[in-house]
Scaffold this active site. Structure first.
Site, PDB file in Angstrom:
ATOM      1  N   ILE A   1       0.860  -1.192   0.000  1.00 14.11           N
ATOM      2  CA  ILE A   1       0.000   0.000   0.000  1.00 14.11           C
ATOM      3  C   ILE A   1       0.891   1.235   0.000  1.00 14.11           C
ATOM      4  O   ILE A   1       1.831   1.329   0.793  1.00 14.11           O
ATOM      5  CB  ILE A   1      -1.011   0.010   1.167  1.00 14.11           C
TER       6      ILE A   1
ATOM      7  N   ILE B   1       7.841   2.208   0.953  1.00 11.80           N
ATOM      8  CA  ILE B   1       6.732   1.273   0.767  1.00 11.80           C
ATOM      9  C   ILE B   1       7.124  -0.162   1.144  1.00 11.80           C
ATOM     10  O   ILE B   1       7.986  -0.781   0.501  1.00 11.80           O
ATOM     11  CB  ILE B   1       6.175   1.354  -0.681  1.00 11.80           C
ATOM     12  N   THR B   2       6.482  -0.670   2.180  1.00 13.24           N
ATOM     13  CA  THR B   2       6.693  -2.046   2.660  1.00 13.24           C
ATOM     14  C   THR B   2       6.267  -3.032   1.577  1.00 13.24           C
ATOM     15  O   THR B   2       5.226  -2.835   0.937  1.00 13.24           O
ATOM     16  CB  THR B   2       5.859  -2.268   3.945  1.00 13.24           C
TER      17      THR B   2
ATOM     18  N   GLU C   1      -4.971  -1.706  10.930  1.00 12.68           N
ATOM     19  CA  GLU C   1      -3.516  -1.631  10.744  1.00 12.68           C
ATOM     20  C   GLU C   1      -2.834  -1.351  12.087  1.00 12.68           C
ATOM     21  O   GLU C   1      -1.829  -1.958  12.442  1.00 12.68           O
ATOM     22  CB  GLU C   1      -3.175  -0.520   9.729  1.00 12.68           C
TER      23      GLU C   1
ATOM     24  N   HIS D   1      22.065  -8.449  28.150  1.00 11.15           N
ATOM     25  CA  HIS D   1      22.958  -9.325  27.388  1.00 11.15           C
ATOM     26  C   HIS D   1      24.397  -8.792  27.381  1.00 11.15           C
ATOM     27  O   HIS D   1      25.287  -9.430  26.806  1.00 11.15           O
ATOM     28  CB  HIS D   1      22.490  -9.451  25.932  1.00 11.15           C
TER      29      HIS D   1
HETATM   30  C1  LIG Z   1      10.280   0.888   7.338  1.00 13.75           C
HETATM   31  C2  LIG Z   1       9.126   1.742   6.941  1.00 13.75           C
HETATM   32  C3  LIG Z   1       8.021   1.171   6.316  1.00 13.75           C
HETATM   33  C4  LIG Z   1       6.962   1.958   5.889  1.00 13.75           C
HETATM   34  N1  LIG Z   1       5.923   1.391   5.182  1.00 13.75           N
HETATM   35  C5  LIG Z   1       5.008   2.187   4.583  1.00 13.75           C
HETATM   36  C6  LIG Z   1       4.044   1.646   3.670  1.00 13.75           C
HETATM   37  O1  LIG Z   1       3.988   0.432   3.437  1.00 13.75           O
HETATM   38  N2  LIG Z   1       3.179   2.497   3.060  1.00 13.75           N
HETATM   39  C7  LIG Z   1       3.192   3.833   3.296  1.00 13.75           C
HETATM   40  O2  LIG Z   1       2.393   4.536   2.701  1.00 13.75           O
HETATM   41  N3  LIG Z   1       4.084   4.383   4.164  1.00 13.75           N
HETATM   42  C8  LIG Z   1       4.993   3.590   4.803  1.00 13.75           C
HETATM   43  N4  LIG Z   1       5.927   4.138   5.650  1.00 13.75           N
HETATM   44  C9  LIG Z   1       5.916   5.568   5.897  1.00 13.75           C
HETATM   45  C10 LIG Z   1       5.483   5.957   7.301  1.00 13.75           C
HETATM   46  O3  LIG Z   1       4.136   5.674   7.496  1.00 13.75           O
HETATM   47  C11 LIG Z   1       5.846   7.437   7.490  1.00 13.75           C
HETATM   48  O4  LIG Z   1       7.264   7.523   7.544  1.00 13.75           O
HETATM   49  C12 LIG Z   1       5.203   8.020   8.744  1.00 13.75           C
HETATM   50  O5  LIG Z   1       3.808   8.123   8.595  1.00 13.75           O
HETATM   51  C13 LIG Z   1       5.778   9.411   9.084  1.00 13.75           C
HETATM   52  O6  LIG Z   1       5.750  10.242   7.970  1.00 13.75           O
HETATM   53  P1  LIG Z   1       7.074  11.051   7.563  1.00 13.75           P
HETATM   54  O7  LIG Z   1       8.188  10.101   7.453  1.00 13.75           O
HETATM   55  O8  LIG Z   1       6.764  11.898   6.381  1.00 13.75           O
HETATM   56  O9  LIG Z   1       7.385  11.973   8.808  1.00 13.75           O
HETATM   57  P2  LIG Z   1       6.747  13.423   9.109  1.00 13.75           P
HETATM   58  O10 LIG Z   1       5.291  13.394   8.876  1.00 13.75           O
HETATM   59  O11 LIG Z   1       7.556  14.441   8.402  1.00 13.75           O
HETATM   60  O12 LIG Z   1       7.023  13.536  10.674  1.00 13.75           O
HETATM   61  C14 LIG Z   1       8.279  13.925  11.230  1.00 13.75           C
HETATM   62  C15 LIG Z   1       8.091  14.137  12.724  1.00 13.75           C
HETATM   63  O13 LIG Z   1       7.111  15.183  12.931  1.00 13.75           O
HETATM   64  C16 LIG Z   1       6.091  14.694  13.787  1.00 13.75           C
HETATM   65  N5  LIG Z   1       4.803  15.283  13.420  1.00 13.75           N
HETATM   66  C17 LIG Z   1       4.260  15.413  12.166  1.00 13.75           C
HETATM   67  N6  LIG Z   1       3.036  15.957  12.257  1.00 13.75           N
HETATM   68  C18 LIG Z   1       2.781  16.157  13.566  1.00 13.75           C
HETATM   69  C19 LIG Z   1       1.661  16.679  14.308  1.00 13.75           C
HETATM   70  N7  LIG Z   1       0.549  17.094  13.698  1.00 13.75           N
HETATM   71  N8  LIG Z   1       1.769  16.727  15.659  1.00 13.75           N
HETATM   72  C20 LIG Z   1       2.883  16.301  16.295  1.00 13.75           C
HETATM   73  N9  LIG Z   1       3.970  15.807  15.652  1.00 13.75           N
HETATM   74  C21 LIG Z   1       3.902  15.729  14.310  1.00 13.75           C
HETATM   75  C22 LIG Z   1       6.071  13.192  13.566  1.00 13.75           C
HETATM   76  O14 LIG Z   1       5.446  12.520  14.645  1.00 13.75           O
HETATM   77  C23 LIG Z   1       7.557  12.883  13.450  1.00 13.75           C
HETATM   78  O15 LIG Z   1       8.110  12.776  14.721  1.00 13.75           O
HETATM   79  C24 LIG Z   1       6.987   3.354   6.141  1.00 13.75           C
HETATM   80  C25 LIG Z   1       8.071   3.929   6.807  1.00 13.75           C
HETATM   81  C26 LIG Z   1       9.138   3.150   7.190  1.00 13.75           C
HETATM   82  C27 LIG Z   1      10.321   3.812   7.836  1.00 13.75           C
END
Ligand SMILES: Cc1cc2nc3c(=O)[nH]c(=O)nc-3n(C[C@H](O)[C@H](O)[C@H](O)COP(=O)(O)OP(=O)(O)OC[C@H]3O[C@@H](n4cnc5c(N)ncnc54)[C@H](O)[C@@H]3O)c2cc1C
Length: 386
Positions: free
Chosen positions: A129, A163-164, A248, A344
């Site tokens: 997704i 994307i996972t 989820e 550990h």
């Molecule tokens: C290994 C891995 C697998 C993933 N798999 C998927 C997948 O399959 N599909 C998919 O679509 N996405 C996937 N993701 C993406 C993941 O869901 C996003 O990285 C996550 O939702 C955070 O978005 P961002 O990285 O843009 O961080 P940002 O949104 O930029 O956030 C950065 C920081 O700001 C904080 N922040 C942002 N908005 C607010 C707010 N309103 N209030 C307080 N704090 C806030 C966040 O909590 C975080 O600490 C994956 C990510 C990883 C690392």
């Protein structure tokens, strides 16, 4: 490792769990180290899961599914993989079963269901997704991937990241803007075949943990998607995401408690075997207190997890409660993994030791599926409003 007696499972669930544990030990555990090096699980493993009936168990019988409308079986699947320390598989397979398949099953057209569901069940088609983009993660309304209406098809342009299952994926549910002027109401969900012209993938990211997981970028350059691959109604995508995200978050919470139990089991074994100052380190008061604290946290987490699972089975798990399990149990998983490493000693920092992997694998659980800060926001909304 079961820290408290549980009443959530019947005899049939326990039998299912036992045969799954045998399958996992025989078919998955021996390959995990190689999969970590490959940065992905094998395609054969998907086919094996399919052959044994572990994929999309809830799918209707008319498409070859088992029509199991009892999420406890799905929970056992995540629990067993997580307890075994198979973090990559414990994320990728349940994502297929419990996170992506529901969108297709709930909102797919008849043509979509007939074409794809049998292959989702057999493991011939791996699901992903794609919501997150380089410029929009937490703020999903800010996505920029567009789908232009061209009569009988959509023309999709844009990109997704993190994307996972992305690298192995054959079929991807993609969040797009069908009407960029409308914000959340302009978001739709499309089912895209990964071999469509103009669809390309990046190499798997080199991540801190989840090494057996193929997380990557996806690029869409004038990809044509048939209209019948729209999920539900145009502009309804955001609503569907909000509806399905509770499951989820439950799944991530269940994975967290399973992984924490795995760490506790490994740590108890280790502190009993390891000697220092003429006795096992499990005899030191600090070690005893840490094991007491870890097992108590897990016992409380397990009660809450089983409570959420029971609510979900009655279709009563709301967004705030799902956010509670995701946030609290993933925070706890990280704390327990950290204590496990500490107990550990130096070996806890060596990759060969399961506890080191569990520590690295745990960290992302607080980030994806909605960050824990976003979870707290959703919980606060229940009590304080927006
Ligand atoms: C290994 C891995 C697998 C993933 N798999 C998927 C997948 O399959 N599909 C998919 O679509 N996405 C996937 N993701 C993406 C993941 O869901 C996003 O990285 C996550 O939702 C955070 O978005 P961002 O990285 O843009 O961080 P940002 O949104 O930029 O956030 C950065 C920081 O700001 C904080 N922040 C942002 N908005 C607010 C707010 N309103 N209030 C307080 N704090 C806030 C966040 O909590 C975080 O600490 C994956 C990510 C990883 C690392």
């Amino acid at each position: 490792m079961q820290v408290i007696p549980r009443s959530i499972y019947d005899e049939e669930h326990i039998m299912f769990k036992k045969s799954l544990e045998e399958f996992v030990q025989k078919e998955l555990v021996p390959h995990n180290t190689q999969w970590e090096k490959d940065q992905m699980v094998s395609r054969e493993s998907w086919l094996k899961l399919g052959e044994n009936g572990y994929l999309v168990m809830q799918a209707p019988e008319e498409y070859g599914g088992l029509a199991i409308d009892d999420f406890r079986y799905n929970a056992i699947f995540t629990e067993v993989l997580s307890q075994a320390g198979l973090a990559g598989p414990a994320v990728g397979y349940p994502l297929h079963n419990d996170i992506v398949a529901p969108y297709i099953l709930h909102y797919g057209s008849k043509a979509t269901l007939e074409k794809y569901v049998p292959k989702m069940i057999s493991g011939e088609m791996i699901l992903a997704i794609a919501m997150t983009e380089p410029g929009a993660g937490s703020d999903l309304q800010g996505i920029r991937t567009t789908a232009e209406d061209k009569g009988d098809h959509y023309l999709v342009n844009g990109s997704k990241t993190f994307i996972t299952n992305g690298y192995l994926a054959d079929l991807v549910v993609v969040a797009v803007k069908t009407n960029p002027a409308l914000g959340a109401k302009g978001i739709s969900l499309l089912v895209m075949e990964a071999d469509a012209e103009g669809f390309s993938k990046g190499q798997p990211f080199e991540k801190v943990g989840l090494h057996a997981q193929d997380t990557c970028e996806l690029f869409f350059d004038n990809v044509q998607v048939p209209k019948e691959n729209l999920l539900g109604g145009e502009g309804e995508g955001f609503k569907y995401l909000m509806t399905e995200l509770a499951q989820e978050r439950l799944v991530v919470g269940l994975g967290a408690i399973g992984a924490a139990e795995g760490v506790l089991r490994e740590t108890i074994q280790y502190v009993q075997d390891r000697q220092a100052f003429g006795k096992s380190i499990g005899k030191f008061q600090n070690t005893r207190f840490k094991i007491a604290e870890m097992s108590t946290d897990i016992a409380m987490g397990r009660v809450f997890a089983d409570h959420c699972l029971a609510l979900h089975n009655k279709k009563e798990l709301d967004a705030a409660t799902a956010s509670m399990i995701k946030y609290r149990l993933t925070d706890m998983q990280c704390d327990i993994a950290d204590e496990g490493v500490q107990l550990h000693g130096g070996y806890g920092y060596i990759w060969e030791y399961q506890v080191a992997r569990s520590w690295a694998d745990a960290r992302v659980q607080r980030i994806y599926a909605g960050t824990n800060e976003i979870m707290k926001e959703l919980i606060a909304r229940k009590f304080l409003g927006k």
